[in-house]
Design a protein around this motif. Structure first.
Motif, PDB file in Angstrom:
ATOM      1  N   ARG A 190      42.806-103.525  29.430  1.00  0.00           N
ATOM      2  CA  ARG A 190      43.764-104.116  30.318  1.00  0.00           C
ATOM      3  C   ARG A 190      43.249-105.416  31.090  1.00  0.00           C
ATOM      4  NH1 ARG A 190      47.231 -98.960  33.040  1.00  0.00           N
ATOM      5  NH2 ARG A 190      48.498 -98.808  31.827  1.00  0.00           N
ATOM      6  N   ALA A 191      41.908-105.243  31.488  1.00  0.00           N
ATOM      7  CA  ALA A 191      41.546-106.463  32.258  1.00  0.00           C
ATOM      8  C   ALA A 191      41.286-107.582  31.218  1.00  0.00           C
ATOM      9  CB  ALA A 191      39.945-106.004  32.914  1.00  0.00           C
ATOM     10  N   ALA A 192      41.285-107.375  30.161  1.00  0.00           N
ATOM     11  CA  ALA A 192      41.055-108.565  29.233  1.00  0.00           C
ATOM     12  C   ALA A 192      42.273-109.099  28.740  1.00  0.00           C
ATOM     13  CB  ALA A 192      40.127-108.210  28.063  1.00  0.00           C
ATOM     14  N   GLY A 193      43.536-108.393  29.194  1.00  0.00           N
ATOM     15  CA  GLY A 193      44.734-108.864  28.809  1.00  0.00           C
ATOM     16  C   GLY A 193      45.217-108.369  27.465  1.00  0.00           C
ATOM     17  N   LEU A 194      44.357-107.378  26.909  1.00  0.00           N
ATOM     18  CA  LEU A 194      44.799-106.864  25.617  1.00  0.00           C
ATOM     19  C   LEU A 194      45.769-105.659  25.670  1.00  0.00           C
ATOM     20  CD1 LEU A 194      41.103-106.721  24.033  1.00  0.00           C
ATOM     21  CD2 LEU A 194      42.743-108.462  23.677  1.00  0.00           C
ATOM     22  N   PRO A 195      46.708-105.237  24.593  1.00  0.00           N
ATOM     23  CA  PRO A 195      47.738-104.327  24.611  1.00  0.00           C
ATOM     24  C   PRO A 195      47.024-103.092  24.616  1.00  0.00           C
ATOM     25  CG  PRO A 195      47.485-105.490  22.268  1.00  0.00           C
ATOM     26  CD  PRO A 195      46.509-106.422  23.156  1.00  0.00           C
ATOM     27  N   GLY A 216      48.192 -98.677  25.097  1.00  0.00           N
ATOM     28  CA  GLY A 216      49.293 -97.671  25.516  1.00  0.00           C
ATOM     29  C   GLY A 216      49.028 -97.273  27.176  1.00  0.00           C
ATOM     30  N   ASP A 217      50.308 -96.662  27.596  1.00  0.00           N
ATOM     31  CA  ASP A 217      50.394 -96.239  29.094  1.00  0.00           C
ATOM     32  C   ASP A 217      50.492 -94.711  29.086  1.00  0.00           C
ATOM     33  OD1 ASP A 217      52.835 -96.029  28.034  1.00  0.00           O
ATOM     34  OD2 ASP A 217      54.009 -96.453  29.892  1.00  0.00           O
ATOM     35  N   LEU A 218      50.256 -94.113  27.926  1.00  0.00           N
ATOM     36  CA  LEU A 218      50.462 -92.592  28.028  1.00  0.00           C
ATOM     37  C   LEU A 218      49.003 -91.949  27.454  1.00  0.00           C
ATOM     38  CD1 LEU A 218      53.813 -91.700  25.996  1.00  0.00           C
ATOM     39  CD2 LEU A 218      53.206 -92.223  28.670  1.00  0.00           C
ATOM     40  N   LEU A 219      48.808 -90.814  28.435  1.00  0.00           N
ATOM     41  CA  LEU A 219      47.667 -90.083  27.997  1.00  0.00           C
ATOM     42  C   LEU A 219      48.384 -88.593  27.359  1.00  0.00           C
ATOM     43  CD1 LEU A 219      45.355 -90.433  31.353  1.00  0.00           C
ATOM     44  CD2 LEU A 219      44.929 -91.391  28.571  1.00  0.00           C
ATOM     45  N   VAL A 220      48.397 -88.620  26.141  1.00  0.00           N
ATOM     46  CA  VAL A 220      48.958 -87.470  25.513  1.00  0.00           C
ATOM     47  C   VAL A 220      48.119 -86.100  25.153  1.00  0.00           C
ATOM     48  CG1 VAL A 220      50.387 -86.955  23.498  1.00  0.00           C
ATOM     49  CG2 VAL A 220      50.723 -89.102  24.793  1.00  0.00           C
ATOM     50  N   TYR A 221      48.526 -85.110  25.484  1.00  0.00           N
ATOM     51  CA  TYR A 221      47.668 -84.039  25.484  1.00  0.00           C
ATOM     52  C   TYR A 221      48.654 -82.896  24.686  1.00  0.00           C
ATOM     53  CZ  TYR A 221      49.535 -82.405  29.770  1.00  0.00           C
ATOM     54  OH  TYR A 221      50.328 -82.130  30.815  1.00  0.00           O
ATOM     55  N   THR A 237      50.801 -94.519  23.321  1.00  0.00           N
ATOM     56  CA  THR A 237      49.607 -93.394  23.485  1.00  0.00           C
ATOM     57  C   THR A 237      48.406 -94.513  23.564  1.00  0.00           C
ATOM     58  OG1 THR A 237      50.947 -91.530  22.629  1.00  0.00           O
ATOM     59  CG2 THR A 237      48.422 -91.639  22.764  1.00  0.00           C
ATOM     60  N   ALA A 238      47.613 -94.128  24.602  1.00  0.00           N
ATOM     61  CA  ALA A 238      46.281 -94.585  24.715  1.00  0.00           C
ATOM     62  C   ALA A 238      45.171 -93.849  24.172  1.00  0.00           C
ATOM     63  CB  ALA A 238      45.944 -95.155  26.174  1.00  0.00           C
ATOM     64  N   LEU A 239      45.519 -92.470  24.601  1.00  0.00           N
ATOM     65  CA  LEU A 239      44.520 -91.605  24.299  1.00  0.00           C
ATOM     66  C   LEU A 239      45.221 -90.117  23.967  1.00  0.00           C
ATOM     67  CD1 LEU A 239      41.615 -90.004  24.347  1.00  0.00           C
ATOM     68  CD2 LEU A 239      41.707 -89.715  26.666  1.00  0.00           C
ATOM     69  N   LEU A 240      45.016 -89.655  22.638  1.00  0.00           N
ATOM     70  CA  LEU A 240      45.756 -88.426  22.296  1.00  0.00           C
ATOM     71  C   LEU A 240      44.420 -87.394  22.232  1.00  0.00           C
ATOM     72  CD1 LEU A 240      47.769 -86.678  20.913  1.00  0.00           C
ATOM     73  CD2 LEU A 240      46.878 -87.517  18.678  1.00  0.00           C
ATOM     74  N   CYS A 241      44.971 -86.335  23.029  1.00  0.00           N
ATOM     75  CA  CYS A 241      43.962 -84.963  23.211  1.00  0.00           C
ATOM     76  C   CYS A 241      44.598 -83.719  22.337  1.00  0.00           C
ATOM     77  CB  CYS A 241      43.746 -84.622  24.311  1.00  0.00           C
ATOM     78  SG  CYS A 241      42.808 -86.191  25.301  1.00  0.00           S
ATOM     79  N   THR A 242      44.126 -83.235  21.510  1.00  0.00           N
ATOM     80  CA  THR A 242      44.718 -81.994  20.878  1.00  0.00           C
ATOM     81  C   THR A 242      43.218 -81.139  20.658  1.00  0.00           C
ATOM     82  OG1 THR A 242      44.309 -82.943  18.606  1.00  0.00           O
ATOM     83  CG2 THR A 242      46.437 -83.199  19.515  1.00  0.00           C
ATOM     84  N   MET A 243      43.600 -79.999  19.953  1.00  0.00           N
ATOM     85  CA  MET A 243      42.327 -79.000  19.675  1.00  0.00           C
ATOM     86  C   MET A 243      42.477 -78.547  18.224  1.00  0.00           C
ATOM     87  SD  MET A 243      43.804 -75.734  22.229  1.00  0.00           S
ATOM     88  CE  MET A 243      42.261 -75.334  22.719  1.00  0.00           C
ATOM     89  N   ALA A 253      50.384 -93.785  10.121  1.00  0.00           N
ATOM     90  CA  ALA A 253      51.594 -94.453   9.793  1.00  0.00           C
ATOM     91  C   ALA A 253      52.156 -95.317  10.911  1.00  0.00           C
ATOM     92  CB  ALA A 253      52.601 -93.161   9.615  1.00  0.00           C
ATOM     93  N   CYS A 254      51.823 -94.874  11.883  1.00  0.00           N
ATOM     94  CA  CYS A 254      52.209 -95.804  13.234  1.00  0.00           C
ATOM     95  C   CYS A 254      51.225 -96.870  13.404  1.00  0.00           C
ATOM     96  CB  CYS A 254      52.209 -94.743  14.459  1.00  0.00           C
ATOM     97  SG  CYS A 254      53.222 -93.479  14.505  1.00  0.00           S
ATOM     98  N   GLY A 255      50.034 -97.013  12.710  1.00  0.00           N
ATOM     99  CA  GLY A 255      49.337 -98.085  12.886  1.00  0.00           C
ATOM    100  C   GLY A 255      48.604 -98.256  14.144  1.00  0.00           C
ATOM    101  N   SER A 256      48.526 -96.721  14.814  1.00  0.00           N
ATOM    102  CA  SER A 256      48.106 -96.706  16.234  1.00  0.00           C
ATOM    103  C   SER A 256      46.680 -96.903  16.347  1.00  0.00           C
ATOM    104  CB  SER A 256      48.494 -95.282  16.502  1.00  0.00           C
ATOM    105  OG  SER A 256      47.986 -94.948  18.105  1.00  0.00           O
TER     106      SER A 256
END
Length: 512
Positions: free
Chosen positions: A91-96, A98-103, A151-157, A178-181
């Motif tokens: 973000r500080a470098a102006g790069l794209p 995500g705004d979500l932390l998905v768990y 999504t910026a970070l995805l957390c699963t088990m 598939a989403c090119g995430s």
């Protein structure tokens, strides 16, 4: 019925004998600091390096990082910190980004708590978003597809600690591709080690924490895998141990013990294979069905064979746990029970199960060290509990008695610990020992105190015995499984006019 059968391996496991020996050897022989350059230090370094290389081979870490930690919570914290520092830098470098932390909605609480903590502390301002699961406890991939662009970070088990449900990691990876995430991916692998095949270098997983005490190593040691190229920020800085990745003198006894477990996994022959574990579940399934109208809370086809999670209509999880504990069968309630109020399992709630199942679930879990004799003994004990229920059904609700205690000076309750009990009985040979566990618990496993006979008087029926309690002249000593109900019974005896009563603090659980 006097021997303990431990069926709570998902919470913690006993120590593998080879692991205990390795830890003792590290404490007595290879006690040097692995950072020291003299002979003792070099021997410790060799032990450390051997354990690390075994870990790398067992989980197939490839060129990824593999560092030793204090356990999975530290590994999760380190991974979350690393990911969020990377997000903040982008973000500080102006790069794209995500705004979500998905768990996952069924994650261990260590994950959302860590996300919330570091998100607030670092000021990243991301939104925490739970990923729902379906009725089988598996992640909703359709919802994940919708969330991935943000999504910026995805957390699963890899596998759930309560239900044993195995995540569709391949399906999740397909969604990311598939989403090119560019999202980072943390997978809690605590329940997977030794139970599921792991080849992390061939996956999209960025971070994978492990905990030694869930697979026959001691508490206080774990490890963290970090995929090659994934961002990394040390959680602990200092002397530069673990190649600067995790400072602090290494826990050599714990690492040596974990190394012994990894050796057993790598060489084979010690633990049951996945196929053997699946076969071991069948008799457990049959024995558990001796409990009336039992309902399993996770489908077997999607769950670890080492975990059974179920509910019984009309019985609280606390009552079931007490029944099993009376038979010296150690299991876990699937939900907390405090003051008679059951807190529903967040895992089962997320699965959309009925409220009574969520609030009253029980979990049986064993590890891959369990042999056929252990499984057979456990099944026999579970079946015995089923018969005890038939012979002495429990009350419909957890017994809760909290009478008004007389004013100070009108009487007192004295708690006895294990050592004080023997002295008390020597001084009061005529004392009456009252087992206030429910009738089904007593049927599952009677009890003696210091070799003395006891009388079963369930707490749920004690209020009906007011006249007897008032007139009894012998010293009264109440006891139960944990000491909670015996304290309630003692207070009730005071309320009915007894001048002084005693109860066993800590209950039968502390008598061994």
């Amino acid at each position: 019925m006097h021997s303990e059968i431990y069926l709570d391996a998902n919470a913690t496991s006993p120590i593998l004998p080879a692991a205990r020996e390795a830890a003792q050897a590290a404490l007595s022989d290879t006690f040097g600091n692995p950072s020291s350059s003299h002979g003792a230090g070099l021997r410790a370094r060799a032990l450390l390096d051997d354990a690390r290389e075994r870990a790398r081979r067992v989980i197939q870490a490839g060129n990824g990082r593999l560092l030793f930690t204090s356990g999975a919570t530290e590994g999760i914290q380190t991974a979350v910190l690393s990911a969020l520092c990377a997000v903040r830098a982008r973000r500080a470098a102006g790069l794209p980004c995500g705004d979500l932390l998905v768990y996952g909605a069924t994650e261990h609480k260590a994950v959302p708590e860590s996300l919330a903590h570091w998100n607030a502390l670092l000021g990243t301002g991301l939104t925490l978003q739970a990923l729902p699961v379906d009725g089988d406890g598996r992640h909703r991939l359709d919802v994940l597809r919708e969330l991935m662009p943000r999504t910026a970070l995805l957390c699963t088990m890899a596998a759930n600690n309560e239900t044993g449900v195995v995540s569709d990691l391949g399906g999740i990876a397909d969604v990311l591709e598939a989403c090119g995430s560019g999202a980072l991916w943390l997978v809690d692998c605590v329940q997977a080690l030794g139970k599921l095949p792991l080849a992390l270098e061939r996956t999209r997983i960025d971070y994978a924490p492990f905990s030694g005490h869930k697979l026959y190593a001691p508490k206080g040691v774990g490890m963290l895998y970090v995929r090659e190229g994934a961002p990394y920020t040390p959680l602990i800085c200092g002397g530069g141990q673990e190649a600067g990745q995790r400072s602090g003198t290494e826990n050599m006894a714990g690492i040596a013990a974990l190394g012994a477990v990894l050796r057993a996994l790598e060489e084979g022959g010690t633990f049951k294979t996945t196929a053997q574990l699946a076969a071991a579940r069948a008799p457990g399934d049959g024995a558990a069905r001796r409990l009336p109208d039992l309902v399993f809370n996770a489908p077997f086809e999607h769950a670890l064979p080492t975990t059974l999670n179920f509910s019984v209509p009309g019985m609280s999880g606390k009552a079931l746990l007490d029944l099993f504990d009376a038979a010296n069968l150690r299991v876990s309630a699937g939900s907390a029970c405090s003051a008679g109020q059951a807190a529903p399992s967040h895992v089962l709630v997320a699965m959309g199960l009925p409220a009574w199942r969520c609030a009253n679930a029980v979990r049986l879990s064993f590890g891959p060290l369990a042999d056929d004799a252990f499984i057979d003994a456990a099944c026999a004990r579970i079946a015995h509990c089923g018969r005890a229920l038939g012979a002495a059904p429990p009350p419909a609700q957890c017994a809760t008695v909290d009478p008004v205690v007389p004013e100070t000076g009108q009487g007192s309750v004295t708690a006895l610990d294990r050592d004080e009990l023997a002295c008390f009985l020597d001084r009061h040979p005529g004392a009456l020992l009252l087992d206030v566990r429910e009738a089904c618990e007593h049927a599952a496993g009677g009890a003696q105190l210091a070799g003395r006979a006891t009388r079963n008087l369930p707490l749920s029926r004690l209020a009906d015995e007011g006249e007897w309690l008032r007139d009894e002249t012998r010293p009264l000593v109440f006891f139960c499984r944990s000491g909670k109900r015996s304290a309630q019974a003692a207070r009730l005896a005071l309320a009915f006019g007894q001048r002084r009563v005693w109860h066993l603090a800590g209950g039968l659980a502390l008598l061994g």
